[in-house]
Design an enzyme around this catalytic site. Structure first.
Site, PDB file in Angstrom:
ATOM      1  N   LYS A 222       0.854  -1.205   0.000  1.00  0.00           N
ATOM      2  CA  LYS A 222       0.000   0.000   0.000  1.00  0.00           C
ATOM      3  C   LYS A 222       0.883   1.247   0.000  1.00  0.00           C
ATOM      4  CE  LYS A 222      -1.770   1.462   4.044  1.00  0.00           C
ATOM      5  NZ  LYS A 222      -1.412   2.872   4.364  1.00  0.00           N
ATOM      6  N   ASN A 223       1.901   1.259   0.873  1.00  0.00           N
ATOM      7  CA  ASN A 223       2.691   2.480   1.069  1.00  0.00           C
ATOM      8  C   ASN A 223       3.745   2.697  -0.001  1.00  0.00           C
ATOM      9  OD1 ASN A 223       1.084   2.951   3.221  1.00  0.00           O
ATOM     10  ND2 ASN A 223       2.609   2.420   4.779  1.00  0.00           N
TER      11      ASN A 223
ATOM     12  N   ARG B 202      -4.839  10.853   4.248  1.00  0.00           N
ATOM     13  CA  ARG B 202      -3.704  11.775   4.337  1.00  0.00           C
ATOM     14  C   ARG B 202      -2.799  11.653   3.117  1.00  0.00           C
ATOM     15  NH1 ARG B 202      -0.153  14.538   7.375  1.00  0.00           N
ATOM     16  NH2 ARG B 202       2.043  14.178   6.911  1.00  0.00           N
TER      17      ARG B 202
ATOM     18  N   CYS C 112      -5.194  12.534  12.370  1.00  0.00           N
ATOM     19  CA  CYS C 112      -5.954  11.290  12.408  1.00  0.00           C
ATOM     20  C   CYS C 112      -5.748  10.697  13.801  1.00  0.00           C
ATOM     21  CB  CYS C 112      -5.470  10.330  11.319  1.00  0.00           C
ATOM     22  SG  CYS C 112      -3.814   9.767  11.616  1.00  0.00           S
TER      23      CYS C 112
ATOM     24  N   ARG D 136      -0.058  14.821  12.459  1.00  0.00           N
ATOM     25  CA  ARG D 136       0.400  14.627  11.074  1.00  0.00           C
ATOM     26  C   ARG D 136       0.632  15.963  10.341  1.00  0.00           C
ATOM     27  NH1 ARG D 136      -1.353   9.303   9.850  1.00  0.00           N
ATOM     28  NH2 ARG D 136       0.319   9.236   8.316  1.00  0.00           N
ATOM     29  N   PRO D 137       1.514  16.837  10.829  1.00  0.00           N
ATOM     30  CA  PRO D 137       1.746  18.127  10.161  1.00  0.00           C
ATOM     31  C   PRO D 137       2.404  17.972   8.786  1.00  0.00           C
ATOM     32  CG  PRO D 137       3.346  17.779  11.884  1.00  0.00           C
ATOM     33  CD  PRO D 137       2.376  16.656  11.998  1.00  0.00           C
TER      34      PRO D 137
ATOM     35  N   ASP E 201       4.788  20.520   7.758  1.00  0.00           N
ATOM     36  CA  ASP E 201       5.822  21.574   7.723  1.00  0.00           C
ATOM     37  C   ASP E 201       7.063  21.161   6.940  1.00  0.00           C
ATOM     38  OD1 ASP E 201       5.939  19.800  10.043  1.00  0.00           O
ATOM     39  OD2 ASP E 201       7.751  20.905  10.557  1.00  0.00           O
ATOM     40  N   LEU E 202       7.454  19.899   7.023  1.00  0.00           N
ATOM     41  CA  LEU E 202       8.679  19.472   6.320  1.00  0.00           C
ATOM     42  C   LEU E 202       8.455  19.424   4.803  1.00  0.00           C
ATOM     43  CD1 LEU E 202       9.836  16.627   8.758  1.00  0.00           C
ATOM     44  CD2 LEU E 202      10.591  19.017   8.683  1.00  0.00           C
TER      45      LEU E 202
ATOM     46  N   ASP F 286       4.499   0.951  12.137  1.00  0.00           N
ATOM     47  CA  ASP F 286       3.283   0.319  11.610  1.00  0.00           C
ATOM     48  C   ASP F 286       3.117  -1.125  12.068  1.00  0.00           C
ATOM     49  OD1 ASP F 286       3.291   1.972   8.363  1.00  0.00           O
ATOM     50  OD2 ASP F 286       2.758   2.641  10.379  1.00  0.00           O
TER      51      ASP F 286
ATOM     52  N   VAL G  68       7.697   7.518  16.965  1.00  0.00           N
ATOM     53  CA  VAL G  68       7.385   8.160  15.685  1.00  0.00           C
ATOM     54  C   VAL G  68       6.106   8.986  15.738  1.00  0.00           C
ATOM     55  CG1 VAL G  68       6.898   7.743  13.241  1.00  0.00           C
ATOM     56  CG2 VAL G  68       8.645   6.383  14.423  1.00  0.00           C
TER      57      VAL G  68
ATOM     58  N   ARG H  42      -8.851  -0.613   4.831  1.00  0.00           N
ATOM     59  CA  ARG H  42      -8.055   0.401   4.137  1.00  0.00           C
ATOM     60  C   ARG H  42      -6.709  -0.174   3.683  1.00  0.00           C
ATOM     61  NH1 ARG H  42      -7.162   5.777   7.304  1.00  0.00           N
ATOM     62  NH2 ARG H  42      -5.830   5.947   5.481  1.00  0.00           N
TER      63      ARG H  42
HETATM   64  C1  EPZ Z   1       4.039   7.124   6.192  1.00  0.00           C
HETATM   65  O1  EPZ Z   1       3.222   8.165   6.707  1.00  0.00           O
HETATM   66  C2  EPZ Z   1       3.154   5.894   6.125  1.00  0.00           C
HETATM   67  N1  EPZ Z   1       2.031   6.142   5.222  1.00  0.00           N
HETATM   68  C3  EPZ Z   1       2.638   5.551   7.526  1.00  0.00           C
HETATM   69  O2  EPZ Z   1       1.875   4.342   7.419  1.00  0.00           O
HETATM   70  C4  EPZ Z   1       3.834   5.308   8.442  1.00  0.00           C
HETATM   71  O3  EPZ Z   1       3.384   5.069   9.760  1.00  0.00           O
HETATM   72  C5  EPZ Z   1       4.750   6.535   8.435  1.00  0.00           C
HETATM   73  O4  EPZ Z   1       5.143   6.852   7.080  1.00  0.00           O
HETATM   74  C6  EPZ Z   1       6.013   6.326   9.258  1.00  0.00           C
HETATM   75  O5  EPZ Z   1       6.740   5.235   8.757  1.00  0.00           O
HETATM   76  C7  EPZ Z   1       2.227   6.040   3.891  1.00  0.00           C
HETATM   77  O6  EPZ Z   1       3.321   5.783   3.416  1.00  0.00           O
HETATM   78  C8  EPZ Z   1       1.028   6.280   3.014  1.00  0.00           C
HETATM   79  P1  EPZ Z   1       5.976  10.610   8.261  1.00  0.00           P
HETATM   80  P2  EPZ Z   1       3.773   9.699   6.693  1.00  0.00           P
HETATM   81  O7  EPZ Z   1       5.884  11.839   7.449  1.00  0.00           O
HETATM   82  O8  EPZ Z   1       4.568   9.935   5.472  1.00  0.00           O
HETATM   83  C9  EPZ Z   1       6.177  13.899  11.638  1.00  0.00           C
HETATM   84  C10 EPZ Z   1       0.031   2.909   7.703  1.00  0.00           C
HETATM   85  O9  EPZ Z   1      -0.454   2.387   8.715  1.00  0.00           O
HETATM   86  N2  EPZ Z   1       6.129  14.883  10.532  1.00  0.00           N
HETATM   87  O10 EPZ Z   1       7.213   9.774   8.163  1.00  0.00           O
HETATM   88  O11 EPZ Z   1       2.622  10.595   6.967  1.00  0.00           O
HETATM   89  C11 EPZ Z   1       4.830  13.235  11.835  1.00  0.00           C
HETATM   90  O12 EPZ Z   1       3.995  14.022  12.653  1.00  0.00           O
HETATM   91  C12 EPZ Z   1       0.476   4.366   7.763  1.00  0.00           C
HETATM   92  O13 EPZ Z   1       0.205   2.317   6.605  1.00  0.00           O
HETATM   93  C13 EPZ Z   1       6.322  16.225  10.826  1.00  0.00           C
HETATM   94  O14 EPZ Z   1       6.539  16.601  11.971  1.00  0.00           O
HETATM   95  O15 EPZ Z   1       4.727   9.659   7.966  1.00  0.00           O
HETATM   96  C14 EPZ Z   1       5.175  11.940  12.501  1.00  0.00           C
HETATM   97  O16 EPZ Z   1       5.310  12.148  13.891  1.00  0.00           O
HETATM   98  C15 EPZ Z   1       0.195   5.001   9.110  1.00  0.00           C
HETATM   99  N3  EPZ Z   1       6.268  17.145   9.809  1.00  0.00           N
HETATM  100  C16 EPZ Z   1       6.542  11.592  11.893  1.00  0.00           C
HETATM  101  O17 EPZ Z   1       7.037  12.808  11.301  1.00  0.00           O
HETATM  102  C17 EPZ Z   1       6.026  16.758   8.510  1.00  0.00           C
HETATM  103  O18 EPZ Z   1       6.006  17.638   7.621  1.00  0.00           O
HETATM  104  C18 EPZ Z   1       6.483  10.516  10.825  1.00  0.00           C
HETATM  105  O19 EPZ Z   1       5.680  10.988   9.785  1.00  0.00           O
HETATM  106  C19 EPZ Z   1       5.823  15.395   8.240  1.00  0.00           C
HETATM  107  C20 EPZ Z   1       5.882  14.471   9.264  1.00  0.00           C
END
Ligand code: EPZ
Length: 416
Positions: free
Chosen positions: A22-23, A92, A116, A121-122, A124-125, A304, A326, A396
């Site tokens: 999926k991811n 998202r 969620c 889930r910001p 900013d990055l 995950d 995380v 999902r």
């Molecule tokens: C991806 O989400 C996955 N989703 C998530 O899987 C997975 O848990 C996550 O990566 C971590 O491995 C998909 O790939 C579709 P992140 P993503 O940006 O990209 C913070 C599942 O169950 N952050 O790596 O949204 C954020 O708040 C899902 O399949 C910022 O602070 O994850 C979090 O604490 C759930 N600012 C951490 O980073 C930003 O701009 C990890 O988020 C972006 C993220």
């Protein structure tokens, strides 16, 4: 709302084929927008999140056709760079089209995905990366709007190795003028898959999986045919199913390198894992040992898989500790596991799990995708019947989960 009923106590035995990731599929579907030629994706799972992303691409004007586990995406007819909030709120990952739209058209307007169950889930990055590439980014009325007169390669250091931010920046930078270097980039296997897909389209990217990614922008990207990688989290979930039911399951269509942190941790609990005809055989024979684990970006233990491991450790002979580093709120499954008799205490980002000899069936609610998976796993072992509400969360991310488990000997039924 759909519900699942599980009658626990059966040992799971047999062979299961793991679906496509999926991811990995979600960012690759978004990357198809970078080309005006059709792309063919094989091994695409038939799950709700993919169907939502199909709707997102259609809303932008792309042609999307599904033939079994193959998706044909034609970006030639894309005529919009704006995405309404009903779709981004639904999932998202819809925000992953932003990088591709910026790469193709130099602009994008996407509603904030919103938080969620597992965290705020910001974005900013992502926004910082777009800005560095030369976009003016405005945030107003719940939307992020990025506009540029042309993208220029740059150096970007991510405060946190965000998976989505890495993917979005890669897709935008693929069409920028010059070279972009992303430091402290996410290293997940899905990022490597996205690089391989983009390079097949004609991009010039290297270094994914190593923490620093170099992207040399190109003018055009072509259409390709591509097989997405297997879903390592679905695979890990079935491995836990073998451990929790004292079963014997052979997993087909796996890449064991993607599963290393999961395999290592499961072996610590006493679960036996061995290579078997290109796949993996998982034996849950011995009593489960308690372990400590901390979730971390890849190659650390994946967040995950945290809820699924908590279900398993609820039945270990001793006390385990899980630290979730995380996401800030990824213990929603704890209350539900407690209803089944689990003994779990939360201390901030740590969960202390005192293993019990058995769990009992109960009426529980899935709060998010992986929490729902954890409840299914606990129910497979629990004495009696468990009813899992809000099962749509599970659909999902897990393709045909009832039939896959039934074929292994589980008594599991969808109760609409
Ligand atoms: C991806 O989400 C996955 N989703 C998530 O899987 C997975 O848990 C996550 O990566 C971590 O491995 C998909 O790939 C579709 P992140 P993503 O940006 O990209 C913070 C599942 O169950 N952050 O790596 O949204 C954020 O708040 C899902 O399949 C910022 O602070 O994850 C979090 O604490 C759930 N600012 C951490 O980073 C930003 O701009 C990890 O988020 C972006 C993220």
């Amino acid at each position: 709302m759909s519900r699942i009923m599980v009658r626990g106590g059966n040992r799971l035995e047999g062979t299961v084929e793991v679906s496509g990731s999926k991811n990995s599929t979600l960012p690759i579907m978004a990357a198809c927008l970078l080309s005006s030629k059709p792309c063919v994706l094989n091994r695409v799972p038939d799950i709700e999140d993919i169907r939502v992303m199909e709707g997102v691409l259609r809303e932008l004007g792309a042609g999307v056709e599904r033939y079994g586990d193959t998706l044909v995406i034609d970006g030639s007819s894309v005529d919009s760079w704006e995405l309404s909030d009903d779709l981004t709120r639904k999932m998202r990952a819809s925000n992953l089209v932003m990088g591709a739209l910026i790469g193709r058209f130099g602009c994008a307007r996407v509603a904030y995905p919103g938080g969620c169950a597992i965290g705020s889930r910001p974005m900013d990055l992502h926004i910082k990366g777009f800005h560095k590439l030369g976009c003016e980014v405005y945030e107003a009325h719940g939307y992020m709007e990025a506009k540029s007169q042309g993208l220029n390669g740059c150096e970007i250091l991510l405060d946190f190795p965000s998976v989505g931010a890495t993917e979005n920046i890669m897709m935008a930078a693929a069409r920028a003028k010059g070279v972009t270097v992303i430091r402290n980039a996410a290293r997940e296997p899905e990022i490597v898959d996205l690089q391989n897909f983009l390079n097949r389209m004609g991009a010039r990217i290297r270094g994914t999986g190593l923490g620093t990614i170099r992207i040399e922008g190109v003018g055009e990207l072509g259409g390709v045919t591509y097989d997405v990688i297997p879903d390592r989290i679905e695979a890990g979930t079935f491995m836990v199913a073998a451990g929790i039911t004292r079963g014997d399951i052979v997993l087909e269509n796996v890449v064991s390198e993607h599963l290393e942190p999961i395999i290592a941790k499961l072996k610590e609990t006493g679960v036996e894992i061995m290579k078997c005809n290109g796949g993996l055989r998982v034996l849950g024979k011995r009593p489960l040992r308690p372990v400590d684990l901390k979730t971390l970006p890849f190659p650390g233990f994946p967040t995950d898989m945290q809820p699924q491991m908590m279900a398993l450790l609820s039945l270990a002979q001793g006390t385990s500790m899980i630290v979730e580093t995380v996401f800030e709120n990824r213990f929603m499954h704890v209350d539900e596991l407690r209803r089944m008799g689990a003994d779990i205490a939360i201390e901030g980002r740590a969960a202390i799990i005192k293993g019990k000899p058995h769990l009992t069936g109960a009426v529980v609610e899935a709060t998010d995708l992986r929490a729902g998976a954890a409840l299914v796993l606990a129910a497979l072992r629990a004495e009696g019947e468990t009813f899992i509400g809000n099962a749509h969360h599970i659909y999902r991310g897990y393709e045909d989960i009832e039939n896959k488990l039934k074929q292994l000997g589980a008594e599991i039924f969808r109760v609409d």
